[in-house]
Write an enzyme that holds these catalytic residues in place. Structure first.
Site, PDB file in Angstrom:
ATOM      1  N   LYS A 240       0.872  -1.194   0.000  1.00  0.00           N
ATOM      2  CA  LYS A 240       0.000   0.000   0.000  1.00  0.00           C
ATOM      3  C   LYS A 240       0.896   1.226   0.000  1.00  0.00           C
ATOM      4  O   LYS A 240       2.018   1.173   0.501  1.00  0.00           O
ATOM      5  CB  LYS A 240      -0.864   0.018   1.265  1.00  0.00           C
ATOM      6  CG  LYS A 240      -2.138   0.809   1.115  1.00  0.00           C
ATOM      7  CD  LYS A 240      -3.244  -0.033   0.523  1.00  0.00           C
ATOM      8  CE  LYS A 240      -4.464   0.781   0.171  1.00  0.00           C
ATOM      9  NZ  LYS A 240      -5.600  -0.087  -0.189  1.00  0.00           N
TER      10      LYS A 240
ATOM     11  N   ASP B 250      -6.921   4.112  -4.487  1.00  0.00           N
ATOM     12  CA  ASP B 250      -7.620   3.981  -3.204  1.00  0.00           C
ATOM     13  C   ASP B 250      -8.256   5.361  -3.001  1.00  0.00           C
ATOM     14  O   ASP B 250      -8.452   6.089  -3.998  1.00  0.00           O
ATOM     15  CB  ASP B 250      -6.623   3.609  -2.084  1.00  0.00           C
ATOM     16  CG  ASP B 250      -7.318   3.171  -0.791  1.00  0.00           C
ATOM     17  OD1 ASP B 250      -7.741   2.009  -0.702  1.00  0.00           O
ATOM     18  OD2 ASP B 250      -7.454   3.996   0.137  1.00  0.00           O
TER      19      ASP B 250
HETATM   20  O1  2IT Z   1      -8.167  -1.626  -0.763  1.00  0.00           O
HETATM   21  C1  2IT Z   1      -8.072  -2.150  -1.883  1.00  0.00           C
HETATM   22  O2  2IT Z   1      -8.222  -3.362  -2.060  1.00  0.00           O
HETATM   23  C2  2IT Z   1      -7.791  -1.269  -3.023  1.00  0.00           C
HETATM   24  N1  2IT Z   1      -7.698  -0.063  -2.825  1.00  0.00           N
HETATM   25  C3  2IT Z   1      -7.577  -1.832  -4.386  1.00  0.00           C
HETATM   26  C4  2IT Z   1      -6.167  -2.300  -4.555  1.00  0.00           C
HETATM   27  C5  2IT Z   1      -5.815  -2.746  -5.939  1.00  0.00           C
HETATM   28  O3  2IT Z   1      -4.615  -3.060  -6.124  1.00  0.00           O
HETATM   29  O4  2IT Z   1      -6.665  -2.820  -6.835  1.00  0.00           O
END
Ligand code: 2IT
Length: 445
Positions: A126, A166
């Site tokens: 993340k 996100d």
């Molecule tokens: O919290 C999540 O699963 C997302 N923001 C999507 C992450 C993604 O790599 O599609």
């Protein structure tokens, strides 16, 4: 509460001070998996939990950029690479003033288990910045994204780490980030997901988190011989996840009577139908306006600076941000007869709220299971990019639907407690076992 969890948490908190959201996310998993760890010598010997809570790598960097007035601005940039046991790091970027290292560690930790549940080969990561897109011009957002990528590009790649969106990072931001990555690397690859449909994106990715959350809710009801049809639903948030949850719930015959944004809650007892939803999507995604416009246009009710939890409903879908549904909200929902709480956001329910839902034995789906459709469809986007082809809408939606059914079944298989299913324990244990076993197979690295 077990002694082992308490002493594990005491050490974690001492080593990672001032990261309350990270502590919260770890405790929730530790409570579910400690009984397995304590009775499995191989896990204890491998220090598996201690290793899992330590990110493999954390990248922190300066993001300087110039605003429309010609002033230099400085933001923080982060990428937390949590775990690559089952695939390249995968997870979104969040641009919001509340972003800190601790918030991204919590999100990366959740992501690791969520990604494992999808059945696709994706590790957990993340990233993001304390940059707030609200109130910024389009050119400011572009300059910021370009500045952010001039450092991030050296740490990511289609087989290394694949970011996505996100909060605060949607199609526009992914476009600016991708453009800069491509220029710096001279390479057109699937390094980001959530791309535009004309340049490597996947059909259904935009809708996927909300659709997936709704498919998961439908599975929960189906298991009890029931369905979403005729159910009154409330949804928090008015972003991507919330609005596509509204869309799918409505398609499946449910009635959504509330959504909310930073200003307040829209209460529309007649239901948010397709026409009203089309208006809301344009309002939020194109005009970036306030839900107050919905109230003016459709004469709906309005609860200033509040979320929908006081409105009686059969199903609640928290689709905003972490810790936006607390113990008091949970009591109100239960008093009003809520049958299911299905999380579209990451960790929206506080520990007190979860405790209340589990004690009442209602249907409770933790985000790492029920919101996994977004990242799962990112995984499908990666697969299409790697094959240099694009699937049809039907193909992607069919795969998303199947993945959500599989995650639901996994939670039921692992989390069944007599007549009732503890989806929280099911999701945590199933995700944990897959990652833990993969780490052990790969040695102490
Ligand atoms: O919290 C999540 O699963 C997302 N923001 C999507 C992450 C993604 O790599 O599609």
């Amino acid at each position: 509460m077990s002694k082992a969890v308490d002493s594990f948490m005491a050490e974690l908190i001492a080593k990672n001070p001032a990261e309350p959201q990270f502590h919260q996310a770890v405790r929730e998993v530790a409570e579910s998996v400690m009984p397995i760890v304590e009775t499995t010598p191989a896990f204890r010997q491998a220090k598996i939990l201690e290793r899992m809570v330590e990110p493999e790598r954390v990248i922190m960097f300066r993001v300087p950029w110039v605003d429309d007035k010609g002033q230099v601005q400085v933001n923080k940039g982060f990428r937390v690479q949590l775990n690559s046991a089952i695939g390249p790091y995968k997870g979104g970027l969040r641009f919001h003033s509340t972003v800190t290292l601790g918030v991204l560690k919590f999100l990366g930790f959740e992501q690791t288990f969520k990604n494992a549940l999808t059945g696709l080969p994706m590790g957990g990561g993340k990233g993001g910045s304390d940059f707030d897109v609200r109130g910024k011009s389009d050119l400011e957002v572009m300059r910021f994204c370009q500045a952010f990528m001039t450092e991030l590009f050296r740490h990511i790649g289609p087989d290394t780490d694949v970011p996505a969106g996100d909060l605060g990072v949607g199609g526009r931001e992914i476009g600016y980030l991708f453009g800069m990555y491509k220029k710096l690397r001279n390479e057109f690859t699937g390094v980001l997901t959530g791309k535009g449909l004309d340049w490597g994106g996947s059909l259904v990715r935009t809708e996927a988190t909300g659709y997936g959350t709704t498919y998961f809710a439908e599975e929960m009801f189906n298991l009890k011989g029931d369905s979403l049809k005729g159910k009154t639903c409330i949804v928090s948030g008015a972003g991507n996840v919330a609005l596509y949850t509204v869309e799918k719930v409505t398609q499946l015959g449910g009635k959504v009577v509330a959504i909310c944004d930073y200003d307040g809650t829209v209460h529309d007892p007649a239901g948010i139908d397709a026409e009203k939803l089309a208006f809301t999507k344009d309002l939020v995604f194109n005009r970036r306006g306030s839900l107050k416009e919905y109230v003016a246009k459709y004469k709906a009710g309005w609860i200033e600076k509040s979320q929908p939890w006081s409105i009686p409903a059969d199903v609640a879908f928290p689709c905003a941000a972490e810790n936006t549904l607390n113990g008091d909200d949970a009591k109100t929902l239960l008093k009003n007869g809520v049958k299911a709480v299905v999380e579209g956001a990451n960790m929206p329910s506080t520990p007190e709220a979860i405790e209340a839902f589990l004690a009442a034995k209602i249907l409770f789906a933790p985000g790492k299971a029920s919101n996994a459709g977004g990242v799962a469809t990112s995984g499908l986007e990666m697969a299409q990019n790697a094959m240099h082809l694009a699937w049809t809408r039907e193909e992607v939606d069919m795969r998303l639907h199947q993945i959500m059914k599989n995650i639901h079944k996994t939670c039921v298989d692992v989390g069944r407690e007599g007549e009732w299913v503890n989806y929280q324990v099911g999701a945590n244990r199933a995700g944990f076992l897959k990652v833990a076993n993969s780490m052990i197979a790969q040695g102490v690295v």
